[in-house]
Design an enzyme around this catalytic site. Structure first.
Site, short mmCIF file in Angstrom:
data_model
loop_
_atom_site.label_atom_id
_atom_site.label_comp_id
_atom_site.label_asym_id
_atom_site.label_seq_id
_atom_site.Cartn_x
_atom_site.Cartn_y
_atom_site.Cartn_z
N LYS A 131 26.69 51.57 40.39
CA LYS A 131 26.92 50.51 39.45
C LYS A 131 25.98 49.35 39.91
CE LYS A 131 31.05 49.79 38.29
NZ LYS A 131 32.88 48.68 38.17
N TYR B 247 32.04 47.96 28.03
CA TYR B 247 33.51 47.66 28.07
C TYR B 247 34.12 47.09 27.84
CZ TYR B 247 32.97 48.82 32.78
OH TYR B 247 32.20 50.06 34.46
N PHE C 145 38.25 39.42 33.15
CA PHE C 145 38.18 39.97 34.40
C PHE C 145 36.43 40.24 33.82
CE2 PHE C 145 40.82 43.62 34.44
CZ PHE C 145 39.75 44.15 34.06
N ARG D 45 36.56 60.66 39.41
CA ARG D 45 37.69 59.79 40.13
C ARG D 45 38.66 59.83 41.57
NH1 ARG D 45 38.69 56.26 35.82
NH2 ARG D 45 39.86 55.40 36.69
N THR E 255 40.08 51.86 41.88
CA THR E 255 39.74 50.65 41.51
C THR E 255 39.14 49.53 42.66
OG1 THR E 255 40.36 50.90 39.27
CG2 THR E 255 38.82 49.02 39.81
N ARG F 67 34.16 53.98 46.74
CA ARG F 67 34.50 52.96 46.97
C ARG F 67 34.98 52.20 47.87
NH1 ARG F 67 37.37 52.48 41.24
NH2 ARG F 67 35.55 52.03 39.58
N ASN G 250 32.07 47.48 42.74
CA ASN G 250 33.02 48.56 43.60
C ASN G 250 31.82 49.95 43.23
OD1 ASN G 250 33.64 49.17 40.32
ND2 ASN G 250 35.74 48.92 41.03
N HIS H 253 31.40 53.96 38.36
CA HIS H 253 32.48 53.68 37.15
C HIS H 253 32.82 55.27 36.46
CE1 HIS H 253 33.34 53.49 32.85
NE2 HIS H 253 32.61 54.73 32.80
N GLU I 215 31.92 57.85 25.73
CA GLU I 215 30.98 56.92 27.20
C GLU I 215 29.08 58.19 27.40
OE1 GLU I 215 34.10 54.73 29.88
OE2 GLU I 215 33.14 56.92 30.82
#
Ligand code: IDP
Length: 142
Positions: free
Chosen positions: A11, A51, A59, A87, A93, A104, A114, A117, A128
């Protein structure tokens, strides 16, 4: 566990902090192969579309604004159990809840920014990956 592919994004916060290489190293150390990668700067329409599942969440606007705030690295990771493994390497998250040693926890501070993704299911991963890459862009090495 089957060989899977998953979509990963470094990100804008992590790109701005020069953490691309550090994050790629963690993927490779976890046995995930980078089989496609590109730097891009998401438009508003792209960020909203990517998203869209979160469009009714409070948010959403902040998330879209953040994701278009600077360049990102998008990559496809391949490996055994790649979706879960990615993950796990990313961590929870919210960085405040992420385990020590995860991306993270170590490289991010807030849930808004964070660092990474990762797709959350095989179906999402397929969608995706197709959002950013064509079949010809994927260089699987077996
Ligand atoms: P994930 O990225 O760990 O899969 P999701 O629930 O899919 O988490 O949320 C997508 C992104 O939206 C998160 O990575 C985070 O940046 C942002 N987000 C999720 N929940 C919140 C929140 O409560 N406040 C602010 N941002 C959030």
């Amino acid at each position: 566990m089957a060989v899977e592919r998953t979509l990963s994004i470094v990100k804008p916060d992590a790109v701005a902090q020069n953490n691309i290489g550090e994050i790629y190293r963690r993927f490779e150390m976890a046995g995930l192969q980078i089989i496609a990668a590109r730097m891009t700067h998401l438009s508003k329409a792209q960020a909203e579309s990517f998203y869209a599942v979160h469009r009714d969440r409070p948010f959403f606007t902040a998330l879209v604004n953040f994701m278009m705030s600077g360049p990102v690295m998008v990559q496809v990771l391949e490996g055994h159990d790649a979706i879960r493994k990615n993950r796990e390497v990313m961590g929870a998250t919210n960085p405040a809840e992420a385990a020590a040693g995860t991306i993270r926890h170590d490289l991010a501070e807030t849930v808004d920014a964070n660092a990474a993704h990762g797709s959350d299911s095989p179906e999402t991963a397929r969608e995706e990956i197709a959002f950013f890459f064509g079949e010809d862009d994927l260089h699987s090495r077996g």
